[in-house]
Design a protein around this motif. Structure first.
Motif, PDB file in Angstrom:
ATOM      1  N   THR A 326       0.599  32.336  16.782  1.00 52.55           N
ATOM      2  CA  THR A 326      -0.345  31.405  16.180  1.00 52.55           C
ATOM      3  C   THR A 326      -0.738  30.328  17.178  1.00 52.55           C
ATOM      4  OG1 THR A 326       0.611  31.731  13.980  1.00 52.55           O
ATOM      5  CG2 THR A 326      -0.730  29.775  14.307  1.00 52.55           C
ATOM      6  N   ASP A 327      -2.028  30.070  17.259  1.00 54.46           N
ATOM      7  CA  ASP A 327      -2.582  28.942  18.009  1.00 54.46           C
ATOM      8  C   ASP A 327      -3.242  28.039  16.977  1.00 54.46           C
ATOM      9  OD1 ASP A 327      -3.807  27.132  19.648  1.00 54.46           O
ATOM     10  OD2 ASP A 327      -4.937  28.596  20.823  1.00 54.46           O
ATOM     11  N   TYR A 328      -2.518  26.981  16.599  1.00 54.80           N
ATOM     12  CA  TYR A 328      -2.932  26.115  15.485  1.00 54.80           C
ATOM     13  C   TYR A 328      -3.262  24.721  16.000  1.00 54.80           C
ATOM     14  CZ  TYR A 328      -2.444  23.102  11.361  1.00 54.80           C
ATOM     15  OH  TYR A 328      -2.652  22.179  10.373  1.00 54.80           O
ATOM     16  N   ALA A 329      -4.304  24.110  15.422  1.00 52.30           N
ATOM     17  CA  ALA A 329      -4.630  22.722  15.742  1.00 52.30           C
ATOM     18  C   ALA A 329      -5.372  22.107  14.571  1.00 52.30           C
ATOM     19  CB  ALA A 329      -5.482  22.642  17.003  1.00 52.30           C
ATOM     20  N   HIS A 330      -5.167  20.809  14.377  1.00 47.39           N
ATOM     21  CA  HIS A 330      -6.038  20.093  13.454  1.00 47.39           C
ATOM     22  C   HIS A 330      -6.240  18.661  13.915  1.00 47.39           C
ATOM     23  CE1 HIS A 330      -2.492  18.546  10.952  1.00 47.39           C
ATOM     24  NE2 HIS A 330      -3.247  17.476  11.057  1.00 47.39           N
ATOM     25  N   ASP A 331      -7.459  18.189  13.708  1.00 47.65           N
ATOM     26  CA  ASP A 331      -7.827  16.820  14.026  1.00 47.65           C
ATOM     27  C   ASP A 331      -7.866  16.006  12.743  1.00 47.65           C
ATOM     28  OD1 ASP A 331      -8.256  17.464  16.738  1.00 47.65           O
ATOM     29  OD2 ASP A 331     -10.314  18.098  16.305  1.00 47.65           O
ATOM     30  N   GLU A 332      -7.277  14.822  12.781  1.00 44.03           N
ATOM     31  CA  GLU A 332      -7.417  13.879  11.682  1.00 44.03           C
ATOM     32  C   GLU A 332      -8.480  12.874  12.102  1.00 44.03           C
ATOM     33  OE1 GLU A 332      -3.668  12.363  10.327  1.00 44.03           O
ATOM     34  OE2 GLU A 332      -2.911  14.376   9.875  1.00 44.03           O
ATOM     35  N   ILE A 333      -9.594  12.885  11.379  1.00 46.04           N
ATOM     36  CA  ILE A 333     -10.789  12.138  11.764  1.00 46.04           C
ATOM     37  C   ILE A 333     -10.971  10.959  10.819  1.00 46.04           C
ATOM     38  CG2 ILE A 333     -13.288  12.278  12.060  1.00 46.04           C
ATOM     39  CD1 ILE A 333     -12.913  15.260  12.642  1.00 46.04           C
ATOM     40  N   ASP A 334     -11.122   9.785  11.408  1.00 43.32           N
ATOM     41  CA  ASP A 334     -11.254   8.563  10.625  1.00 43.32           C
ATOM     42  C   ASP A 334     -12.496   7.809  11.094  1.00 43.32           C
ATOM     43  OD1 ASP A 334     -10.833   6.464   8.977  1.00 43.32           O
ATOM     44  OD2 ASP A 334      -8.994   5.762   9.911  1.00 43.32           O
ATOM     45  N   ASP A 335     -13.384   7.541  10.153  1.00 41.70           N
ATOM     46  CA  ASP A 335     -14.614   6.817  10.465  1.00 41.70           C
ATOM     47  C   ASP A 335     -15.396   7.509  11.577  1.00 41.70           C
ATOM     48  OD1 ASP A 335     -16.404   4.760   9.926  1.00 41.70           O
ATOM     49  OD2 ASP A 335     -15.537   3.429  11.440  1.00 41.70           O
TER      50      ASP A 335
END
Length: 674
Positions: A326-335
């Motif tokens: 698995t190649d997993y990523a997530h961005d937490e985006i604020d404003d």
């Protein structure tokens, strides 16, 4: 109280209104045996000594939600730690990640859901053929991460057989009212000769969902959008198969209740310091309320390899391979800006060999290896870049002697964890279990299971240091943590045949060195925590009784309760409240349906810094009609949930008070098999 009484009566007698439809020629139809694919010996759910729940077919079709936790909640002993509409993890007997392991056909799913409740499990419920919840000896073979249980996701991404007519498939569309959900899925398998190919795709778009008795009509940040595509290919021969599949998943969802008020908080020793103010001054709120809810943009690329070879050598009946990268990523985006990026690259592989019977003894031996490279970069980089490797050997043996069946399992693990700038740690957890099943009469079985299971601490528990806004905490890891040991005992009684069937289990888990987040200090709603160890005990009961009045006409009563306490005094946090429910089902000709009423009781056994959650009533119903469309078997259904439109707070959720469950919702779906 009068309303609850009326609803209980309505659910238990729901089929009576259609009794004229029922065939009165005989007793209730019996439920057939179901093979548990997550069990190394491939036994049926009736033959596995420990508690196993299997959801397949129409029941799963109607249960499907956007998240895995919501899909499974309501099964005896199973809840979810909901986090709005985009993330929820399964909670089994009061425990969730890292003590509940999510598998995809036996291989670890390798995402970031074990780190935080706002991180979604990267599996699409619309693409599942079934779900198995394993506890006891069956779960032990999947490692310390399954010390509380394992959830095995069954799919068709890697074909295991050539379709009878060379081609088969399924398609479904569904609409939801409370969140304006629009979802669809299609999957096709084709094959000729020794080769088969699988193509599948699913998509979902749901807005913020409606909440009753709430300041706003909808819960800000509870939206969810996702899309998933898979390509699988297999070579299939007379003795087995070998195949692989590639899955690409993209998801965007909101984070309700996310606050910026405490992002500048930091520790001074064992005390918190926030915004330049001490605990005697009123805290000046920042500008967090001016922003909309942050969002998560998730990307997961996964390769699965699966294979099975029957009778490869003398004395070996079957060799089974399961692996995934698995190649997993997530961005937490604020404003509009990326605040934090979480990544996890890793693999998990296991090989099992089932030996030929040695007299009355049959069993499986296997090896497993896994590696996870995890990183969090940005404002919430509370975990340094880390690498965790794990290897294990395991064995499961079963002995059947007349009316008795005995089984035992052993697993030895070796885990190495290291992080940038921190000390390396090594642990060698060892687990063992034994169970006995007595068929005391036809269709009746009593089982006793005992186990000593160990779990090595996770990288988060060892190395965390920083602000974690999703849970309103500043986390501090402890590199000197020892293995966590659970000594468990479970007594089960089942009746699997006849008009009346039932299953009931009572259990006790006594933990030596239970790893938990100890609160050192608190400022308003923000806490300073350090991962620590203390002895704790989980005690509970769960069960279900079903009676078939006639073929296609049945009623069930079900419920569960778990109590978790520290031996030194005090309750554990986020333990689900007890539940008691009743359900009526009918099927006549092309029509089928159900009514279900569940009372979720008040949770007043709370930990420090927790608040009580009130009880609520959950009333659900389903009506389905089967028909043929252009020669294809099809079904149209409508499922209503929370029909009373009650405000429901989930005590197992980190954000129970700020993110209630979805209000009244009607889901309409059309499913076709071809």
């Amino acid at each position: 109280m009068q309303l609850r009484t009326v609803l209980l009566a309505a659910a238990s007698l729901s089929a009576s209104a259609t009794a004229a439809w029922a065939d009165q020629s005989g007793p209730g139809a019996e439920i057939g045996e179901i093979v548990v694919t997550g069990d190394p010996l491939g036994r049926s759910d009736r033959d596995v000594a420990s508690s196993v729940a299997v959801v397949r077919g129409q029941d799963l079709d109607h249960r499907r939600q956007a998240t895995l936790g919501e899909t499974l909640t309501g099964l005896p002993g199973v809840n979810s730690d909901t986090f709005g509409g985009g993330a929820s993890r399964p909670v089994i007997r009061g425990q969730t990640a890292p003590r509940v392991k999510v598998l995809t056909d036996g291989a670890a799913i390798m995402d970031a859901s074990e780190v935080s409740p706002d991180h979604a499990v990267s599996g699409e419920p619309l693409l599942l053929e079934g779900v198995e919840i394993l506890r006891g000896p069956s779960a032990l073979l999947y490692g310390g991460g399954a010390i509380g249980g394992a959830v095995n996701l069954i799919d068709k991404k890697v074909p295991t057989a050539i379709p009878d007519d060379g081609f088969e498939g399924v398609a479904e569309v569904r609409l939801g009212s409370a969140d304006n959900e629009r979802a669809g899925v299609v999957g096709v398998t084709g094959g000729t000769g020794n080769f088969a190919i699988r193509l599948e795709a699913a998509g979902r778009r749901a807005d913020d969902y409606e909440v009753p008795d709430w300041p706003e009509d909808t819960l800000d940040g509870s939206f969810n959008r996702s899309r998933t595509a898979t390509l699988g290919l297999s070579w299939i021969g007379s003795q087995g198969y070998l195949g692989a599949a590639y899955t690409d998943q993209r998801s965007t969802y909101g984070l309700p209740g996310h606050s910026h008020e405490y992002e500048d908080c930091h520790p001074h020793g064992s005390s918190l310091h926030c915004g330049g103010h001490d605990h005697d001054h009123e805290h000046e709120h920042g500008e967090g309320d001016e922003h909309g809810a942050p969002i998560v943009e998730l990307r997961s690329k996964r390769v699965d390899v699966r294979g099975e070879l029957r009778d490869p050598l003398a004395g070996i009946e079957r060799i089974r391979l399961r692996g995934g990268y698995t190649d997993y990523a997530h961005d937490e985006i604020d404003d509009g800006l990326v605040a934090t990026t979480f990544t996890n690259k890793g693999y998990d592989a296991r090989i099992e060999a089932q030996h030929a019977p040695l007299g009355a003894l049959r069993g499986v031996v296997g090896v497993q290896t896994a590696r996870s490279d995890f990183a969090a970069v940005g404002a919430e980089s509370f975990i340094p870049k880390s690498r965790t490797t794990n290897s294990a050997i395991f064995v499961l043996e079963e002995l059947e002697l007349g009316a008795w069946r005995f089984e035992g399992a052993l697993r030895q693990e070796w885990q190495d964890a290291r992080a940038v700038g921190r000390i390396d740690t090594d642990h060698s957890p060892f687990s063992a279990s034994a169970a006995a099943t007595w068929r005391l009469a036809p269709d009746y079985a009593a089982s006793l299971s005992v186990a000593r299971s160990q779990r090595a601490p996770s990288a988060q528990e060892l190395y965390a240091r920083g602000v974690h806004l999703a849970t309103n905490t500043y986390e501090i890891g402890t590199p000197t943590l020892d293995v966590e040991t659970a000594n468990s005992v479970e007594l089960s009684l089942k009746k699997t045949g006849g008009a009346t069937t039932f299953s009931a289990s009572a259990y006790r888990y006594a933990y030596d060195g239970y790893i938990f987040a100890r609160t050192l200090d608190q400022f308003e709603d923000f806490r300073l925590i350090r991962y620590s160890q203390a002895d704790a005990t989980f005690t509970g009961i769960e069960g279900e009784v079903r009676h078939a009045f006639a073929p296609g006409l049945s009623a069930s009563v079900f419920g569960d309760y778990v109590r978790a306490k520290f031996d030194e005094g005090g309750d554990l946090p986020r333990i689900p409240a007890g539940r008691l429910g009743v359900r009526g089902d009918f099927a006549r000709g092309d029509w089928s349906g159900s009514l279900e009423y569940v009372r979720v009781f008040e949770q007043e056994k709370i930990a420090d810094f927790e608040t009580k959650t009130p009880g609520y009533d959950m009333f659900n119903g389903t009506l389905a009609y089967d028909f043929a469309a252009a020669g294809f078997a099809s079904q149209v259904f409508v499922r209503g949930t929370n029909l009373l439109d009650e405000k429901a707070l989930n005590h197992a959720s980190f954000i129970a008070d700020v993110a209630p469950l979805r209000g009244r919702n009607f889901a309409v779906g059309l499913r076709t098999k071809f």
